[in-house]
Design a protein around this motif. Structure first.
Motif, mmCIF file in Angstrom:
data_model
loop_
_atom_site.group_PDB
_atom_site.id
_atom_site.type_symbol
_atom_site.label_atom_id
_atom_site.label_comp_id
_atom_site.label_asym_id
_atom_site.label_seq_id
_atom_site.Cartn_x
_atom_site.Cartn_y
_atom_site.Cartn_z
ATOM 1 N N MET A 1 1.234 -1.131 -0.160
ATOM 2 C CA MET A 1 -0.077 -0.153 -0.014
ATOM 3 C C MET A 1 0.885 1.484 -0.191
ATOM 4 N N ILE A 2 0.547 1.964 -0.704
ATOM 5 C CA ILE A 2 1.428 3.529 -0.683
ATOM 6 C C ILE A 2 0.546 4.220 -0.193
ATOM 7 N N GLU A 3 1.677 4.328 1.099
ATOM 8 C CA GLU A 3 1.097 5.576 2.123
ATOM 9 C C GLU A 3 1.018 7.326 2.268
ATOM 10 N N THR A 4 0.020 7.843 2.317
ATOM 11 C CA THR A 4 -0.448 8.221 2.399
ATOM 12 C C THR A 4 0.098 9.227 4.013
ATOM 13 N N PRO A 5 -0.529 10.985 4.384
ATOM 14 C CA PRO A 5 -0.711 11.755 3.425
ATOM 15 C C PRO A 5 0.862 11.573 2.038
ATOM 16 N N TYR A 6 -0.289 12.727 1.251
ATOM 17 C CA TYR A 6 1.140 12.823 0.111
ATOM 18 C C TYR A 6 1.642 14.355 -0.333
ATOM 19 N N LEU A 7 2.919 14.441 -0.749
ATOM 20 C CA LEU A 7 3.568 15.169 -1.115
ATOM 21 C C LEU A 7 3.210 15.656 -2.992
ATOM 22 N N LEU A 8 2.690 16.150 -3.406
ATOM 23 C CA LEU A 8 2.722 16.102 -4.791
ATOM 24 C C LEU A 8 3.667 16.909 -5.504
ATOM 25 N N ASP A 27 -7.832 16.583 -6.077
ATOM 26 C CA ASP A 27 -10.135 17.311 -6.058
ATOM 27 C C ASP A 27 -10.669 15.775 -6.148
ATOM 28 N N TRP A 28 -9.975 14.569 -6.350
ATOM 29 C CA TRP A 28 -10.716 13.785 -5.445
ATOM 30 C C TRP A 28 -10.395 13.209 -3.819
ATOM 31 N N ARG A 29 -8.992 13.095 -3.626
ATOM 32 C CA ARG A 29 -8.540 12.858 -2.188
ATOM 33 C C ARG A 29 -7.952 14.162 -1.655
ATOM 34 N N PRO A 30 -8.489 15.538 -1.322
ATOM 35 C CA PRO A 30 -7.417 15.876 -0.905
ATOM 36 C C PRO A 30 -7.337 15.861 0.503
ATOM 37 N N GLU A 31 -7.995 15.306 0.756
ATOM 38 C CA GLU A 31 -6.978 14.849 2.669
ATOM 39 C C GLU A 31 -6.118 13.886 2.774
ATOM 40 N N ASN A 32 -5.657 13.212 1.182
ATOM 41 C CA ASN A 32 -4.450 13.090 1.229
ATOM 42 C C ASN A 32 -3.246 13.306 0.390
ATOM 43 N N ALA A 33 -3.724 14.783 0.069
ATOM 44 C CA ALA A 33 -2.674 15.332 -0.591
ATOM 45 C C ALA A 33 -2.911 16.610 0.756
ATOM 46 N N VAL A 34 -1.132 16.970 1.307
ATOM 47 C CA VAL A 34 -0.847 18.502 1.726
ATOM 48 C C VAL A 34 0.055 19.325 0.902
ATOM 49 N N LEU A 48 -3.278 23.413 -4.528
ATOM 50 C CA LEU A 48 -2.756 23.829 -2.283
ATOM 51 C C LEU A 48 -1.172 25.114 -2.002
ATOM 52 N N THR A 49 -0.463 24.355 -1.195
ATOM 53 C CA THR A 49 0.047 25.279 -0.634
ATOM 54 C C THR A 49 1.790 24.971 -0.977
ATOM 55 N N ASP A 50 2.665 26.062 -1.917
ATOM 56 C CA ASP A 50 4.146 25.152 -2.241
ATOM 57 C C ASP A 50 4.657 25.020 -0.793
ATOM 58 N N MET A 51 5.164 23.509 -1.094
ATOM 59 C CA MET A 51 6.114 23.400 0.430
ATOM 60 C C MET A 51 7.183 23.100 -0.254
ATOM 61 N N SER A 52 8.452 23.145 0.305
ATOM 62 C CA SER A 52 9.721 22.334 0.646
ATOM 63 C C SER A 52 9.816 20.845 0.953
ATOM 64 N N LEU A 53 10.756 19.932 0.710
ATOM 65 C CA LEU A 53 10.827 18.743 0.876
ATOM 66 C C LEU A 53 10.365 18.585 2.801
ATOM 67 N N GLN A 54 11.170 19.434 3.142
ATOM 68 C CA GLN A 54 11.022 19.790 4.484
ATOM 69 C C GLN A 54 9.388 19.279 5.393
ATOM 70 N N GLN A 55 9.233 21.205 5.119
ATOM 71 C CA GLN A 55 7.680 21.510 5.196
ATOM 72 C C GLN A 55 6.885 19.910 4.656
ATOM 73 N N GLY A 56 6.990 19.424 3.990
ATOM 74 C CA GLY A 56 5.939 18.036 3.480
ATOM 75 C C GLY A 56 6.092 17.456 4.247
ATOM 76 N N LEU A 57 7.499 16.731 5.031
ATOM 77 C CA LEU A 57 7.101 16.449 6.478
ATOM 78 C C LEU A 57 7.174 16.548 7.514
ATOM 79 N N ASP A 58 7.027 17.969 7.868
ATOM 80 C CA ASP A 58 6.474 18.318 8.639
ATOM 81 C C ASP A 58 5.533 18.538 8.776
#
Length: 333
Positions: A1-8, A27-34, A48-58
């Motif tokens: 299984m692919i672990e959620t949530p995602y950074l796109l 659009d269809w799984r907004p709860e999975n996209a940080v 969505l909010t622009d994030m760095s890799l570190q911000q995505g982890l946070d």
């Protein structure tokens, strides 16, 4: 299984259509996209909010998902720099590109070294049969389009939602990378060997209860010289009882083929329906789905009214207006 949530990961997508994978997830799984990660010069924005890799982890992201569907599905060196860094930081990677993550030695080495997992969703996981064309119980509906990326998946997802709300039995059947990332299952049809594509669709849409609808995600277009084969496999393997015509009216040429204009909805109807009636003589066209995202409310209403009057079929933008009228048309079959 692919672990959620995602950074796109939008990378250097040249335009909004190139980021359709990320847009679909948002659009269809907004709860999975940080959030979204974009390289300089990226021409897409899924809101969505622009994030760095570190911000995505946070923010809790577990997987960096490549949300770009470029022509040929290739991973550039600029992307690799980010992907390797993500693995080093503890991300898993997920991709639906033809260029598989597992085929890139530097990515597999980084994943092994740092304990990350590479998810290639565009890899068939089953041994699909050759199609036999036998009639199956249950009902099936397929969206067919004037072009690629005109809203066939959105139509199917919106229709599934509308049907479930009405108490109808339905299942969305994903056939592409975005649909698989949204739902977690399906067949990556354009990665299946050609002789087995129609059989893979039969496998995906097996016998079911007489009142159950399989809503098959459409792919390509019969009129797109690059991708018509996958559409044909869906039509014959799916044995649809119903077709929905899909169109994006502000587009002037085929996606990736600027020398080719788009067919009319009448041409799609008159080409797809006879082909669908080869495996299922009872197939009918039951509605029209129009992607009006580039139109104002007034423009969209006028265009939908004109199409409905012209084709004598319920015509809606299912993402903008909902797919209730398409569900009603299916219920009447």
């Amino acid at each position: 299984m692919i672990e959620t949530p995602y950074l796109l990961f939008l990378g250097d997508a040249p335009d909004q259509l190139a980021a359709k994978v990320a847009q679909g997830i948002k659009d269809w799984r907004p709860e999975n996209a940080v959030g979204q990660f974009r390289l300089p010069g990226c021409g897409a924005d899924v809101g969505l909010t622009d994030m760095s890799l570190q911000q995505g982890l946070d923010a809790g992201a577990r997987t960096l998902v490549i949300g770009v569907a470029n022509r040929g599905g290739v991973i550039s060196q600029d992307w690799k720099d980010v992907l390797i860094q993500a693995l080093e930081m503890g991300y898993d990677l997920a991709s639906g590109l033809h260029n598989l993550l597992r085929e890139e030695r530097d990515l597999t080495s980084a994943a092994q070294m740092h304990g990350g997992t590479l998810h290639d969703v565009r890899v068939p996981t089953d041994a699909y049969p050759i199609a036999n064309g036998r009639k199956r119980s249950g009902k099936r509906v397929l969206a067919v389009g004037t072009d690629c990326s005109v809203g066939k998946m959105y139509t199917a997802l919106a229709l599934d939602e509308a049907m479930r709300k009405r108490g109808m039995k339905s299942t969305f059947r994903a056939t592409g990378q975005t649909g698989i990332l949204i739902t977690g299952h399906g067949v990556p049809l354009d990665a299946v060997i050609a002789d087995f594509m129609a059989g893979a669709v039969e496998y995906l849409t097996p016998e079911n209860a007489a009142d159950h609808w399989d809503i098959i995600e459409g792919q390509g277009s019969l009129f797109h010289v690059s991708y018509s084969g996958v559409t044909m496999a869906l039509i014959h393997g799916g044995q649809p009882d119903a077709l929905i015509l899909c169109h994006e009216p502000t587009r002037e040429t085929m996606r990736g083929l600027p020398e080719y204009g788009l067919p009319t909805l009448e041409q799609v109807r008159d080409t797809a329906l006879p082909l669908a009636r080869i495996p299922n003589p009872a197939c009918e066209v039951i509605g029209v789905s129009i992607n009006t995202q580039h139109m104002s409310d007034a423009e969209a209403e006028r265009y939908l009214a004109e199409v409905e009057a012209r084709l004598a079929l319920p015509s809606v933008d299912p993402f903008r207006q909902g797919a209730d009228r398409l569900a009603e048309a299916l219920a009447a079959l």
